[in-house]
Design an enzyme around this catalytic site. Structure first.
Site, PDB file in Angstrom:
ATOM      1  CD  GLU A   1      -1.741  -2.413   1.449  1.00 27.83           C
ATOM      2  OE1 GLU A   1      -0.601  -2.626   1.932  1.00 27.83           O
ATOM      3  OE2 GLU A   1      -2.575  -3.318   1.271  1.00 27.83           O
TER       4      GLU A   1
ATOM      5  CG  HIS B   1     -11.355  -7.280   6.195  1.00 28.53           C
ATOM      6  ND1 HIS B   1     -10.630  -7.940   7.153  1.00 28.53           N
ATOM      7  CD2 HIS B   1     -10.771  -7.587   5.006  1.00 28.53           C
ATOM      8  CE1 HIS B   1      -9.668  -8.639   6.575  1.00 28.53           C
ATOM      9  NE2 HIS B   1      -9.715  -8.442   5.279  1.00 28.53           N
TER      10      HIS B   1
END
Lengths: 320, 341
Positions: free
Chosen positions: B77, B144
């Site tokens: 990321e 999540h």
């Protein structure tokens, strides 16, 4: 090339010594970070790149590379002295400067962060169909090889097979932390294999070797052989910044091969090979000294940023 | 399924008629298709977004339609954001898909310290769009489900948007990419397939402008993203049960905040509840309350109120998850307290 690199090294050394004096005289606030001992590595990289075509993301000890790439000495002077006419306009200082429109990125302090950014600029060139013959380069130290950004960035560049040159200046200490507390592999060069990129070993104190290895690494990237990782062995001949006396560096290391000054080695090699005469070098030294002095004097006289007229705006197009 | 969770889904059951054919995630897909078609500077970068079409299929078919412009990234990321920044400086308009907003924590440094500071430091803007699949869904658990908007909004130099409708999901993504500054685009995963619309409408609002989703006169709920729908449900219930007319303001953009719309609403109603799905410490709702208290204290007839998730990680089990975030029931309770002051 040898003359260009040496003159950039000379300018970097003279400029940085004067910056050190200004810092110690209280004329520069914040910090001064010198590339003393790293000039040959940095300048020989910068000289291989062409401003306007290539990308260069210099780091802390890259005055030599900046100068060789084409940064004007006044940009450095203005940034250190906080002139509003400089590229950073007093909003950022010292080594945190650049001209992104001309392919020279302005570093942030977070080490390794430039690796994926240069990769991204190269990817943009590829998407535009303009990558042919373009190279992007960045420098980091031995300490920055421990960061996630370095790993993610170099791995990504390798996956995309981008013409990225990462030069690791292994100056033996990350601030005060020695190599044996930084990594456990035998040699940082071993990492190149792990990333699937070409590795180049370099004695960073040896001017001629710097010229040859940088030419080869940048040349291979330019020719489409993917990312190149150069690991230069050298010693920082100063503290981390001018606030630091570097007392943690053992005398034996200073007295050894890595402790020799690349400027002295370069001057001897350049004369020996007939690239320049001693008289020429002295003339360069004098001319550079005057030019640097003039730039620093000018920057000191220039207006400083004014909080009353400052545009306190972080976005280019405010929505409200 | 317990009562709380069943009622959570109830609102969306109304939207399942055949004519309601465009989902929220379809709108995101269509916006990206439009952008790729119309702007050669646009490319997409993210994990599993190419041939696979993305974890939520928000890029389905785009790799085939636009060869070489929808690129799979490694699970990196930091590098994804860094690559986007470098490409944007070099003239492109990258859209990065973080697989889940939660994972953007790894890109945090690049986003806030590199992209966020770049224009102020150098005068060169960084036109990146970072898509963050945000917010909770049943069973997704602590890693999540997060809502990251407040983290990014805290830092100067970033625009943070939180579309709550199918049409906003489309238009605000188009506008985000056209905008010259970095935009953190928080798309809510719960809305992906539950929220549907017969068509994409354009009501002419730009980034930075809020919307009065439901007019009212007794109190104002200022909210954003999926909580807009929970607020409307609570408002409908309060009206049906007690005749209260609650105004719901959808911020749409949480950085910067459209205070004109917020203050005008509070001026009409005299009462404020700031509602958000994110964690309760600080954040968007605290900012709203602080600003209304500071700029519109004289408009208030009651202490301004806040309602957020609980101050724990987002739990896995649907029973716990449904009680972790604000629900129409807890919103109604907070509103009745506010209205009775």
């Amino acid at each position: 090339m040898a003359r260009k690199v040496f003159r950039a090294m000379l300018e970097a050394r003279i400029l940085e010594m004067k910056l050190s004096s200004l810092y110690k005289a209280g004329k520069i606030v914040g910090g001064v970070y010198l590339g003393k001992g790293q000039e040959a590595v940095s300048a020989s990289l910068g000289a291989q790149l062409e401003m306007g075509r290539d990308f260069f993301a210099p780091l802390i000890r890259d005055q030599g590379g900046r100068t060789a790439f084409g940064e004007e000495v006044i940009d450095c002077a203005r940034t250190y002295l906080g002139s509003v006419l400089g590229p950073m306009r007093g909003r950022d200082g010292n080594i945190h400067r650049g001209r992104p429109q001309q392919g020279m990125f302005a570093m942030i302090s977070h080490l390794g962060a430039a690796v994926p950014v240069v990769a991204g600029a190269l990817l943009a060139k590829r998407l535009k169909g303009e990558l042919e013959g373009v190279v992007g380069a960045t420098c980091i130290g031995d300490g920055a090889t421990s960061t996630g950004a370095f790993h993610e960035g170099l791995n990504t560049a390798a996956v995309e097979r981008l013409p990225l040159v990462v030069v690791v200046a292994n100056n033996q200490f990350a601030y005060s932390t020695p190599n044996d507390r930084q990594f456990a592999c035998a040699d940082l060069l071993d990492r190149a294999k792990g990333y699937g990129v070409d590795g180049h070993d370099l004695d960073g104190t040896d001017f001629l070797q710097c010229l040859r290895v940088m030419s080869e690494a940048v040349g291979r990237a330019r020719a489409g052989h993917g990312p190149q990782m150069v690991v230069a062995r050298l010693l920082r001949l100063t503290g981390h910044g001018e606030h630091d006396d570097g007392s943690y560096v053992p005398d034996t290391l200073r007295a050894g091969h890595l402790g020799r000054d690349c400027m002295d080695v370069a001057a001897a090699q350049i004369v020996e090979c007939g690239y320049a005469t001693t008289a020429e070098i002295e003339a360069w030294r004098e001319e550079t000294g005057e030019r640097v002095q003039a730039a620093l004097a000018a920057a000191q006289q220039e207006p400083k940023p004014d909080p009353w007229t400052e545009v306190w705006q972080a976005c280019s197009k405010p929505l409200i | 399924m317990d009562g709380g969770l069943a009622s959570l889904f109830e609102a969306f059951d109304l939207n399942t008629a055949q004519s309601m054919s465009i989902t929220y995630v379809d709108a995101i897909l269509q916006a990206q298709e439009t952008l790729l078609r119309e702007d050669p500077r646009v490319f997409l970068y993210g994990q599993d977004i190419s041939r696979f079409g993305g974890a939520f299929k928000a890029t389905k078919g785009l790799a085939e339609a636009f060869p070489g412009r929808v690129l799979d990234s490694p699970i990196s990321e930091d590098a994804m954001a860094g690559v986007a920044i470098g490409a944007a400086i070099e003239g492109m308009r990258p859209i990065v898909e973080m697989q889940f907003a939660d994972f953007s924590s790894i890109a945090f440094n690049q986003l806030v310290n590199h992209a966020g500071t770049h224009f102020y430091r150098t005068g060169v803007p960084v036109p990146i769009t970072i898509r963050l699949p945000s917010g909770g869904t049943p069973g997704s658990g602590p890693f999540h489900s997060q809502s990251m908007e407040a983290i990014y909004a805290h830092y100067p130099g970033l625009v943070v948007v939180t579309p709550a409708t199918v049409s906003d999901a489309y238009h605000m993504l188009i506008q985000a990419v056209a905008h010259d500054d970095p935009v953190i685009y928080c798309e809510h995963k719960f809305l992906y397939r539950w929220l549907k619309s017969p068509s994409i409408q354009d009501d002419g609002l730009s980034l930075g402008q809020a919307r009065i989703t439901r007019p009212g006169k007794h109190a104002t709920i200022v909210t954003y993203s999926a909580m807009v729908h929970e607020a409307v449900r609570a408002a409908d219930r309060l009206q049906a049960e007690s005749g209260w007319e609650i105004e719901v303001v959808d911020l749409r953009t949480v950085k910067p905040i459209d205070m004109d719309t917020v203050l005008a609403s509070v001026a009409r109603t005299g009462r404020l509840l700031a509602l958000g799905e994110a964690f309760p410490w600080g954040g968007v709702t605290a900012e709203i309350v602080a600003r209304v208290a500071g700029e519109g204290f004289h408009l208030l007839d009651a202490p301004p109120a806040r309602l957020n998730s609980r101050d724990t990680p987002v739990p896995y089990h649907p029973n716990l998850w449904a009680a972790h975030r604000p629900t129409p029931e807890t919103i109604c309770l907070a509103m009745r307290e506010l209205l009775s002051f």
